[in-house]
Design a protein around this motif. Sequence first.
Motif, mmCIF file in Angstrom:
data_model
loop_
_atom_site.group_PDB
_atom_site.id
_atom_site.type_symbol
_atom_site.label_atom_id
_atom_site.label_comp_id
_atom_site.label_asym_id
_atom_site.label_seq_id
_atom_site.Cartn_x
_atom_site.Cartn_y
_atom_site.Cartn_z
ATOM 1 N N ARG A 158 0.832 -1.211 0.000
ATOM 2 C CA ARG A 158 0.000 0.000 0.000
ATOM 3 C C ARG A 158 0.862 1.255 0.000
ATOM 4 O O ARG A 158 0.479 2.273 -0.583
ATOM 5 C CB ARG A 158 -0.940 0.001 1.207
ATOM 6 C CG ARG A 158 -0.271 0.128 2.565
ATOM 7 C CD ARG A 158 -1.297 0.113 3.683
ATOM 8 N NE ARG A 158 -0.710 0.329 4.986
ATOM 9 C CZ ARG A 158 -0.135 -0.615 5.715
ATOM 10 N NH1 ARG A 158 -0.080 -1.868 5.261
ATOM 11 N NH2 ARG A 158 0.376 -0.343 6.912
ATOM 12 N N HIS A 159 2.033 1.212 0.629
ATOM 13 C CA HIS A 159 2.914 2.374 0.638
ATOM 14 C C HIS A 159 3.582 2.572 -0.723
ATOM 15 O O HIS A 159 3.801 3.713 -1.151
ATOM 16 C CB HIS A 159 3.974 2.226 1.730
ATOM 17 C CG HIS A 159 3.423 2.361 3.107
ATOM 18 N ND1 HIS A 159 4.030 1.818 4.220
ATOM 19 C CD2 HIS A 159 2.294 2.971 3.560
ATOM 20 C CE1 HIS A 159 3.304 2.101 5.305
ATOM 21 N NE2 HIS A 159 2.258 2.795 4.920
ATOM 22 N N ARG A 209 1.042 4.244 -2.841
ATOM 23 C CA ARG A 209 0.867 5.648 -2.463
ATOM 24 C C ARG A 209 2.025 6.496 -2.969
ATOM 25 O O ARG A 209 1.826 7.643 -3.390
ATOM 26 C CB ARG A 209 0.731 5.763 -0.948
ATOM 27 C CG ARG A 209 -0.629 5.290 -0.438
ATOM 28 C CD ARG A 209 -0.679 5.193 1.057
ATOM 29 N NE ARG A 209 -1.982 4.720 1.513
ATOM 30 C CZ ARG A 209 -2.244 4.312 2.750
ATOM 31 N NH1 ARG A 209 -1.280 4.339 3.664
ATOM 32 N NH2 ARG A 209 -3.452 3.894 3.076
ATOM 33 N N LEU A 210 3.242 5.949 -2.934
ATOM 34 C CA LEU A 210 4.385 6.677 -3.473
ATOM 35 C C LEU A 210 4.237 6.890 -4.976
ATOM 36 O O LEU A 210 4.544 7.967 -5.499
ATOM 37 C CB LEU A 210 5.687 5.914 -3.187
ATOM 38 C CG LEU A 210 6.296 6.070 -1.794
ATOM 39 C CD1 LEU A 210 7.568 5.239 -1.690
ATOM 40 C CD2 LEU A 210 6.607 7.536 -1.501
ATOM 41 N N LEU A 211 3.770 5.858 -5.669
ATOM 42 C CA LEU A 211 3.563 5.977 -7.116
ATOM 43 C C LEU A 211 2.524 7.050 -7.425
ATOM 44 O O LEU A 211 2.747 7.933 -8.274
ATOM 45 C CB LEU A 211 3.120 4.628 -7.694
ATOM 46 C CG LEU A 211 2.697 4.641 -9.174
ATOM 47 C CD1 LEU A 211 3.875 5.045 -10.055
ATOM 48 C CD2 LEU A 211 2.159 3.266 -9.587
ATOM 49 N N LEU A 263 -1.226 11.909 0.359
ATOM 50 C CA LEU A 263 -0.618 10.603 0.109
ATOM 51 C C LEU A 263 0.693 10.435 0.869
ATOM 52 O O LEU A 263 0.923 9.411 1.509
ATOM 53 C CB LEU A 263 -0.389 10.404 -1.393
ATOM 54 C CG LEU A 263 -1.634 10.134 -2.237
ATOM 55 C CD1 LEU A 263 -1.315 10.264 -3.716
ATOM 56 C CD2 LEU A 263 -2.190 8.746 -1.934
ATOM 57 N N ILE A 264 1.568 11.450 0.822
ATOM 58 C CA ILE A 264 2.855 11.281 1.487
ATOM 59 C C ILE A 264 2.732 11.410 2.999
ATOM 60 O O ILE A 264 3.590 10.914 3.737
ATOM 61 C CB ILE A 264 3.915 12.263 0.962
ATOM 62 C CG1 ILE A 264 3.556 13.708 1.305
ATOM 63 C CG2 ILE A 264 4.144 12.081 -0.519
ATOM 64 C CD1 ILE A 264 4.705 14.682 1.032
ATOM 65 N N GLN A 324 4.898 8.406 7.981
ATOM 66 C CA GLN A 324 4.944 7.819 9.317
ATOM 67 C C GLN A 324 5.796 6.550 9.359
ATOM 68 O O GLN A 324 6.184 6.084 10.428
ATOM 69 C CB GLN A 324 3.525 7.503 9.800
ATOM 70 C CG GLN A 324 2.591 8.700 9.815
ATOM 71 C CD GLN A 324 3.090 9.830 10.690
ATOM 72 O OE1 GLN A 324 3.652 9.620 11.758
ATOM 73 N NE2 GLN A 324 2.902 11.073 10.220
ATOM 74 N N ASN A 325 6.083 5.981 8.190
ATOM 75 C CA ASN A 325 6.826 4.712 8.139
ATOM 76 C C ASN A 325 8.122 4.779 7.334
ATOM 77 O O ASN A 325 8.904 3.849 7.356
ATOM 78 C CB ASN A 325 5.936 3.621 7.519
ATOM 79 C CG ASN A 325 4.670 3.380 8.315
ATOM 80 O OD1 ASN A 325 4.675 2.711 9.341
ATOM 81 N ND2 ASN A 325 3.560 3.960 7.847
#
Length: 303
Positions: free
Chosen positions: A76-77, A80-82, A182-183, A188-189
């Motif tokens: 999922r991250h 979101r980066l894409l 999104l970012i 947070q991770n």
Amino acid sequence: MSITSSTTTSSASTLAFLALLGAGVAVGFSPNFARLSDLAPLASGFYRLAFAVPAIWLAVLLTGGRLEPLSRMAPRHRWRLLLAGLAFAADIAFWHLAIAQTTILEATLLSSTVPIIVSVASVFLFGERLKPLFVLGLAVALAGVTFLALQKTGAQVAPPNRLLGGIFALLAASFFAIYLLLIASVRQNSSTGTIMFYTTLISALAMAPFALAMSPTMLSGSLNGWLVLLGLAVISHAGGQGLMTFALAHLPTSFSSMMGLMQTAVAAVVAWMLFSEPLTLPMLASGAAILAGIWVCRKATAA
């Protein structure tokens, strides 16, 4: 919570606030760098991203950090980066197009609607609660923005197309709001450097075909032209966006979006100095209201 823990949290919050102020100043120079460029808007936007990629990588290396491999991120991250990278590419494209069609002041004013978009979206998506004091600060800041927007441009040379430039600026604000949201979840991770490197790389790759297709040339005609593009990439993007991404780990998304309002004030002053875009007493009063609103919002989120 222990006193030491509380002090550490407060220090991190203060550092994040200072980083956000620095981001507002650095990004505030971006429309002026773009205006100074001798390339078409999308070509300038592409180099802003492309030159920032190695700059971010070098900054991570020199500070002893490391880039997290995409393979170690949760799916999922990665998605979101894409999506954040694609949204930022759209933001940069429309932003540079807006600057080419209207005044720097008007473009930054309309792009400062980001806090409204982000704040409302944060309430529905992340369950953030907007404190009354924050709403007051936002209202003061937006009142300053509105009053400034009502002033005549007074520019010596009329903008090519103020309406089209305004539409482009609002589209840029919408895509930047999506990027922020999104970012914020990924921040947070993952580290600031990791997020900045991957989103900027994705944005540059997404921008490349459009810049090639819609720009008369991709080569600047002078050394000064290349230095302007480097300043746009290193100062405004790698520096400004990097500081903002860092701040997102310690400040609410709705408050971090207030950077756009400070960017407006900085851009207006620099445009006045470089391009003689007028900066009257009412405009200065509007800028003071914007900064006062930012401070009130800061107090609200720190409470």
